[in-house]
Each structure stands twice: as C-alpha cells, then as structure tokens.
Scaffold this motif. Structure first.
Motif, PDB file in Angstrom:
ATOM      1  N   VAL A 364     -14.610  81.249 -17.277  1.00 57.70           N
ATOM      2  CA  VAL A 364     -14.881  81.752 -18.622  1.00 57.70           C
ATOM      3  C   VAL A 364     -13.579  81.889 -19.408  1.00 57.70           C
ATOM      4  N   LYS A 365     -12.628  82.593 -18.852  1.00 48.05           N
ATOM      5  CA  LYS A 365     -11.367  82.832 -19.552  1.00 48.05           C
ATOM      6  C   LYS A 365     -10.634  81.537 -19.861  1.00 48.05           C
ATOM      7  N   PHE A 366     -10.575  80.638 -18.892  1.00 50.62           N
ATOM      8  CA  PHE A 366      -9.771  79.441 -19.071  1.00 50.62           C
ATOM      9  C   PHE A 366     -10.480  78.380 -19.899  1.00 50.62           C
ATOM     10  N   SER A 367     -11.764  78.549 -20.154  1.00 49.95           N
ATOM     11  CA  SER A 367     -12.458  77.637 -21.049  1.00 49.95           C
ATOM     12  C   SER A 367     -12.062  77.867 -22.500  1.00 49.95           C
ATOM     13  N   LEU A 368     -11.371  78.949 -22.761  1.00 49.09           N
ATOM     14  CA  LEU A 368     -10.928  79.254 -24.114  1.00 49.09           C
ATOM     15  C   LEU A 368      -9.706  78.423 -24.528  1.00 49.09           C
ATOM     16  N   ARG A 369      -9.124  77.693 -23.605  1.00 48.35           N
ATOM     17  CA  ARG A 369      -7.913  76.944 -23.951  1.00 48.35           C
ATOM     18  C   ARG A 369      -8.223  75.798 -24.912  1.00 48.35           C
ATOM     19  N   LEU A 370      -9.125  74.893 -24.533  1.00 44.41           N
ATOM     20  CA  LEU A 370      -9.408  73.728 -25.365  1.00 44.41           C
ATOM     21  C   LEU A 370     -10.121  74.097 -26.663  1.00 44.41           C
ATOM     22  N   HIS A 371     -10.954  75.115 -26.623  1.00 44.91           N
ATOM     23  CA  HIS A 371     -11.746  75.473 -27.801  1.00 44.91           C
ATOM     24  C   HIS A 371     -11.624  76.974 -28.077  1.00 44.91           C
ATOM     25  N   PRO A 372     -10.447  77.429 -28.508  1.00 50.27           N
ATOM     26  CA  PRO A 372     -10.295  78.864 -28.835  1.00 50.27           C
ATOM     27  C   PRO A 372     -11.239  79.232 -29.968  1.00 50.27           C
ATOM     28  N   VAL A 373     -11.847  80.416 -29.872  1.00 51.63           N
ATOM     29  CA  VAL A 373     -12.894  80.762 -30.833  1.00 51.63           C
ATOM     30  C   VAL A 373     -12.347  80.937 -32.248  1.00 51.63           C
ATOM     31  N   VAL A 374     -11.086  81.364 -32.390  1.00 51.63           N
ATOM     32  CA  VAL A 374     -10.439  81.389 -33.707  1.00 51.63           C
ATOM     33  C   VAL A 374      -9.245  80.436 -33.611  1.00 51.63           C
ATOM     34  N   PRO A 375      -9.437  79.167 -33.969  1.00 52.94           N
ATOM     35  CA  PRO A 375      -8.422  78.152 -33.678  1.00 52.94           C
ATOM     36  C   PRO A 375      -7.234  78.137 -34.618  1.00 52.94           C
ATOM     37  N   VAL A 376      -7.405  78.650 -35.838  1.00 54.74           N
ATOM     38  CA  VAL A 376      -6.325  78.647 -36.831  1.00 54.74           C
ATOM     39  C   VAL A 376      -6.275  80.026 -37.478  1.00 54.74           C
ATOM     40  N   ASN A 377      -5.077  80.534 -37.691  1.00 52.72           N
ATOM     41  CA  ASN A 377      -4.933  81.854 -38.278  1.00 52.72           C
ATOM     42  C   ASN A 377      -3.683  81.866 -39.143  1.00 52.72           C
ATOM     43  N   ASP A 378      -3.478  82.937 -39.890  1.00 50.06           N
ATOM     44  CA  ASP A 378      -2.279  82.991 -40.734  1.00 50.06           C
ATOM     45  C   ASP A 378      -1.883  84.429 -41.034  1.00 50.06           C
ATOM     46  N   ARG A 379      -0.674  84.579 -41.534  1.00 51.67           N
ATOM     47  CA  ARG A 379      -0.127  85.851 -41.975  1.00 51.67           C
ATOM     48  C   ARG A 379       0.699  85.600 -43.238  1.00 51.67           C
ATOM     49  N   LEU A 380       0.712  86.584 -44.130  1.00 49.85           N
ATOM     50  CA  LEU A 380       1.487  86.475 -45.362  1.00 49.85           C
ATOM     51  C   LEU A 380       2.745  87.329 -45.245  1.00 49.85           C
ATOM     52  N   ALA A 381       3.901  86.735 -45.535  1.00 49.63           N
ATOM     53  CA  ALA A 381       5.161  87.476 -45.471  1.00 49.63           C
ATOM     54  C   ALA A 381       5.191  88.535 -46.573  1.00 49.63           C
ATOM     55  N   MET A 382       5.316  89.794 -46.161  1.00 49.69           N
ATOM     56  CA  MET A 382       5.333  90.909 -47.112  1.00 49.69           C
ATOM     57  C   MET A 382       6.738  91.221 -47.617  1.00 49.69           C
ATOM     58  N   ARG A 383       7.735  90.650 -46.984  1.00 43.63           N
ATOM     59  CA  ARG A 383       9.144  90.814 -47.385  1.00 43.63           C
ATOM     60  C   ARG A 383       9.915  89.602 -46.867  1.00 43.63           C
ATOM     61  N   ASP A 384      11.119  89.405 -47.336  1.00 44.29           N
ATOM     62  CA  ASP A 384      11.962  88.327 -46.803  1.00 44.29           C
ATOM     63  C   ASP A 384      12.176  88.565 -45.318  1.00 44.29           C
ATOM     64  N   THR A 385      11.984  87.527 -44.525  1.00 46.96           N
ATOM     65  CA  THR A 385      12.103  87.681 -43.081  1.00 46.96           C
ATOM     66  C   THR A 385      12.516  86.359 -42.451  1.00 46.96           C
ATOM     67  N   VAL A 386      12.513  86.308 -41.119  1.00 45.14           N
ATOM     68  CA  VAL A 386      13.027  85.138 -40.397  1.00 45.14           C
ATOM     69  C   VAL A 386      12.118  84.807 -39.224  1.00 45.14           C
ATOM     70  N   LEU A 387      11.893  83.513 -39.010  1.00 45.27           N
ATOM     71  CA  LEU A 387      11.260  83.020 -37.791  1.00 45.27           C
ATOM     72  C   LEU A 387      12.353  82.430 -36.903  1.00 45.27           C
ATOM     73  N   PRO A 388      12.249  82.572 -35.583  1.00 47.11           N
ATOM     74  CA  PRO A 388      13.361  82.180 -34.708  1.00 47.11           C
ATOM     75  C   PRO A 388      13.525  80.682 -34.502  1.00 47.11           C
ATOM     76  N   MET A 389      12.494  79.876 -34.802  1.00 50.40           N
ATOM     77  CA  MET A 389      12.569  78.440 -34.514  1.00 50.40           C
ATOM     78  C   MET A 389      11.974  77.629 -35.658  1.00 50.40           C
ATOM     79  N   GLY A 390      12.333  76.335 -35.668  1.00 52.79           N
ATOM     80  CA  GLY A 390      11.747  75.408 -36.633  1.00 52.79           C
ATOM     81  C   GLY A 390      12.730  74.869 -37.645  1.00 52.79           C
ATOM     82  N   GLY A 391      13.930  75.462 -37.745  1.00 51.26           N
ATOM     83  CA  GLY A 391      14.908  75.009 -38.720  1.00 51.26           C
ATOM     84  C   GLY A 391      15.806  73.907 -38.194  1.00 51.26           C
ATOM     85  N   GLY A 392      16.396  73.158 -39.112  1.00 55.45           N
ATOM     86  CA  GLY A 392      17.320  72.089 -38.720  1.00 55.45           C
ATOM     87  C   GLY A 392      16.585  70.853 -38.240  1.00 55.45           C
TER      88      GLY A 392
END
Length: 507
Positions: A364-392
């Motif tokens: 049951v638990k591991f069947s959630l890998r291929l088809h997670p029930v909430v597959p896409v999500n988001d958050r809105l930056a409330m202030r200037d901030t930093v993510l640790p990866m993805g630049g350059g």
C-alpha cells in the motif's frame, strides 16, 4: 482665465505623472539593487533554463497547461520538460515568476527548513467557494489554529479503530461481480466507499452511496463537479478571477448546505443538556467517535466547524480512493505481484487484520511512488529567500527567490527520477524497497512534509490497507480489463482516466 487654469491643470497633471514614473522606476532600480545584494550575499546564481517562449506575460504556460489537461497529459508533459530543462527551471504565468523543481533539497527547504518564507494564501480565492477558510488554504495564525483544532481527531485510538471500515466492506463486495468475466470499475466503487467512510467518520452517519446509484445521490455528483471546477480555475492562474461557472456555484452550495446540517447537530450534541450537565467531553457520553462533535467541543464557531469539515472531507475521501484506484489498476496489470500480496495476507488465516498488521503491509505505502495522490504542489514566497540548488549551468548553486515567486514542486516527476529509484524507475516494482537500501528521504513525498505534513496520512494508509487485505482475502484472481496503459485524470488528486476496470474470481 479659464484657458490659463486648464493650462495649469495640464502642467500639474503632467508633473504628477512624471513624478509617479520617476518614483516607479526608482523603486524598481532600488529593488533590483536590494535583490542583487541579497543574491550575492547568499552566493546565488540564476537558473540557467526557462520553459517560456513568452518571457513577458507567460501566456504560453497557461495555453500549454490547458492543452495538456485536455489531452490528459499534464504529468507526462511535465516529465518531458524536466528531461529537457533539468531538475530546476524557471517559468512565468501571467507576470507571476515561477521556479519549478524536482530537487529534494529544494522541496525540503520550502516545506521545512524555511517554512515561514512560503505560504499558500494564493489558493484562497480558488478554494474558498467550496472549502471556505480552513487548513488547506490559509497561512499563519489561522492555519496554526486549524491544525491544532484538527490534530487531536487523528490520534492513534481513532485511526486504529477498524470497525467502521469493516462495516462498509459488505456493501462494497455486494457490488463486485464474482463470475470472473463481468467487468467492474473498482475506482468508482472505491470513491463511493471512501465517501461513505469519510462521512461516517466526520458526521457520525454515512451517506450510504454504496447502497444507492450515483444518480440517486446529489451530494456526490455536486462534490465531484465542484472539485473539477477548482482545478479548472486554478489552472488559469491569475486569469482565474474571470472564471465563471454557474453549475460550480450550485454544486458548492449543495455541498456546503449538506454539511451544515451536521454542524447544527454537532453544536447541539455538545451543548449543556436540559439539566445543566456540561457535555465537554463527548467521548465519555458515547462509544462512537464523531469528528464533527469533537470539533464542536473545541469551538462554537459554526462557520469554522463547517470550513474545517469541508477541508477534511476532501482529504478523507479523495486521497484514499485515488490511492486504492491507482494501486489496484497496477495490481491487476501485474498478477505475480497480486499473488505475492495474497500470500502475505494469507498469514492472517482468514481473520480480520489488526492495526499493527496493516502498518506492515508494504504494497500500500509503496504504491504511492508511481501515482502520488497529490502529484504537483506549490508555495508562494512571502519574502525574499533562497533555494539551495538549481542555480548556475550545473544547477548546483543556490537560487534567489524574490518575494511573490511561485515555487512549484512536482512529486510525480521526482518519484520517477532514475538517479533516485534506478534505471527502471517507471516500472511498478514494490520489491525495490525490500532490502532497505532505498532511502530517498525527501525524494519520496507522498504525503507532503514539514509542518504541513498530512495529518490524516495514517488514516488514509490504514483505510487503504484494510480494503486491500479484505479484497485479497475475498478474491483469488484479479484480472485487468483495460487493454491500455494507465492514463491520468488530474483534479486536486490523481486517479486513472479510464477507471480501474477489472474482473475477479472469489477465493
């Protein structure tokens, strides 16, 4: 004299316009200076790749999203973009800058490490007509109070009580043909089952959808339509303010009026009785646990109770039904795995499972890998901030995230990363978890993480595991009657576009 006055007014107007323009440009320059200084201080590099052809309004993002949704390929197309642009790229949606990522460290930072830097209030106008103001669309103090209000209702004692699940099993089994030939859509039945269990848990009485046809019960039809409307409006981004759907308005009204009657009952149930006895602890007065009564014992605000009930109803119904539907779609396609699951369940020797035994059921638990029930999500930056990866160019440098940027994380695509799950990451193979070496940590996120981690995850896993065990005890053969591959049906949760068409043979 009049001409002179008009001339003076024109000069004042032009001067005001000029000053406003100068002030606007100066503010932009100052903000750019502040942003650059902030980014340099944190060693940030810009994200190298963008998915936009329209760099100004980002209208191509909305067009692309609508087209993919119509083709039922939103998630498939998102995986293609990550292969094309890398694990983190930028986008824009009608002026709103977006950073899209499948990097576990970025997700961990947004959901946990820098939790207060991000919020979800941008959902409120989309969710409000159905859900009101509750745990899924608020931030700050309101969200904290919502979570504190709801958390005690998912204590182990409530989750471990399996009586309600078993009481509905006979209704479920009665709708499943047993001749090994007749096709049945388990997905439809699972949604009816979880509707009944969720309303029993929340309101103290099931709506009995398993005992009725879909057309007989307006609430289920209205609820499904209202959820689809939320998805459609959300997909339009800022343009959603122009979205109008009278049927959605009517569906929202039906759903909320249906729940309102139980709010009134709950308030009455916990009020002092005629002899003045305080009913502050409803559990001492009845054996049956009722979520709405517990909420009413903690607040007398009827609107607050209604809103929280609507929020939890979505989680209680849709997530578990989606999990069961997707899992049984895959189990029916893999008879050898179904046989292994039945062999595991056979250790119960036909008796009903306990809560502890259900927690050890890995499929049951591991069947959630291929088809997670909430597959896409988001958050809105409330202030200037930093993510640790993805630049350059190598994507390993920190990334500056200006206030107002939308951070979108794609769990569906992350769960398919070959560097996390192996070259066969697209394959349904629960055995990959067996030796314990696979430890993706934040790379496996079926129930979110951080302070907003799903409060009801054990409830959902317990219910899904219970139904799975009882199905395995009842039916020996599970055959897929869908010749095609799994296709997405994406609303707030993820399930199969064509349902879960199977035939079964009793054990």
């Amino acid at each position: 004299m009049e001409m002179y006055s008009n001339f003076q007014l024109e000069r004042v107007a032009m001067l005001a316009a000029g000053l406003a323009t100068i002030a606007f440009i100066s503010l932009r320059i100052w903000r750019l200076f502040i942003h650059n200084r902030f980014a340099r201080r944190h060693g940030c590099q810009p994200v190298a790749r963008s998915a936009n052809k329209d760099p100004f309004l980002g209208l191509d993002t909305i067009r692309r999203g609508i087209r993919a949704a119509r083709e039922h390929k939103t998630l498939e197309k998102s995986c293609e973009r990550f292969r094309l642009y890398g694990n983190t790229y930028t986008s824009k949606m009608f002026l709103t800058p977006v950073i899209v990522s499948v990097e576990p460290e970025n997700i961990k930072t947004a959901l946990a490490v820098n939790f207060t830097d991000y919020g979800i209030a941008h959902r409120f106008e989309v969710f409000k007509p159905l859900l009101g103001k509750g745990i899924f669309d608020t931030d700050g103090d309101h969200w904290a109070k919502s979570r504190a209000l709801i958390r005690p209702n998912f204590a182990r004692d409530q989750v471990a009580d399996l009586t309600m699940f078993e009481n509905l099993i006979s209704d479920l089994f009665a709708l499943i043909p047993r001749d090994g030939k007749t096709v049945v859509d388990l997905q439809s039945l699972f949604f009816r089952y979880t509707t009944d269990s969720a309303t029993e848990f929340l309101f103290g009485e099931s709506v009995g959808s398993l005992q009725k046809s879909q057309s007989e019960f307006g609430f289920t039809v209205a609820f499904n339509y209202a959820l689809n409307a939320i998805t459609t409006k959300g997909m339009l981004g800022p343009l959603g303010v122009f979205y109008r759907d009278r049927k959605a308005d009517e569906s929202n009204r039906i759903c909320r009026e249906f729940a309102e009657q139980f709010v009134e009952k709950a308030i009455h149930a916990v009020q002092p009785d005629q002899e003045g006895e305080e009913k502050t602890n409803p559990q001492t007065k009845r054996q049956k646990y009722i979520f709405s009564h517990e909420l009413a014992s903690r607040t007398s605000d009827k609107r607050r109770i209604l809103d929280e009930l609507m929020n939890v109803l979505i989680a209680g119904r849709d997530t578990t039904a989606s999990l069961l539907s997707n899992m049984f779609f895959m189990l029916a396609k893999h008879p050898a795995i179904w046989a292994k699951l039945r062999a595991e369940v056979a250790s119960l020797e036909g008796r009903l499972p306990t809560y502890t035994e259900l927690r050890n059921l890995k499929y049951v638990k591991f069947s959630l890998r291929l088809h997670p029930v909430v597959p896409v999500n988001d958050r809105l930056a409330m202030r200037d901030t930093v993510l640790p990866m993805g630049g350059g160019k190598d994507g390993l440098s920190p990334v500056f995230v200006p206030k107002g940027t939308l951070f979108s994380y794609n769990v569906y695509a992350m769960h398919r990363r070959t560097d996390l799950y192996g070259a066969d990451a697209e394959v349904f193979r629960p055995e990959r978890w067996e030796d314990g070496r696979l430890q993706p940590r934040w790379g496996y996120l079926p129930f979110n993480g951080g302070p907003r981690i799903c409060l009801g995850q054990q409830y959902a896993l317990t219910e899904a595991a219970y139904v799975t065990v009882r199905m395995a005890q009842e039916f020996q053969v599970l055959e897929s009657r869908d010749a095609g591959p799994w296709e997405e049906s994406l609303t707030l949760t993820l399930c199969s576009l064509n349902g879960t068409k199977v035939s079964v043979t009793p054990a």
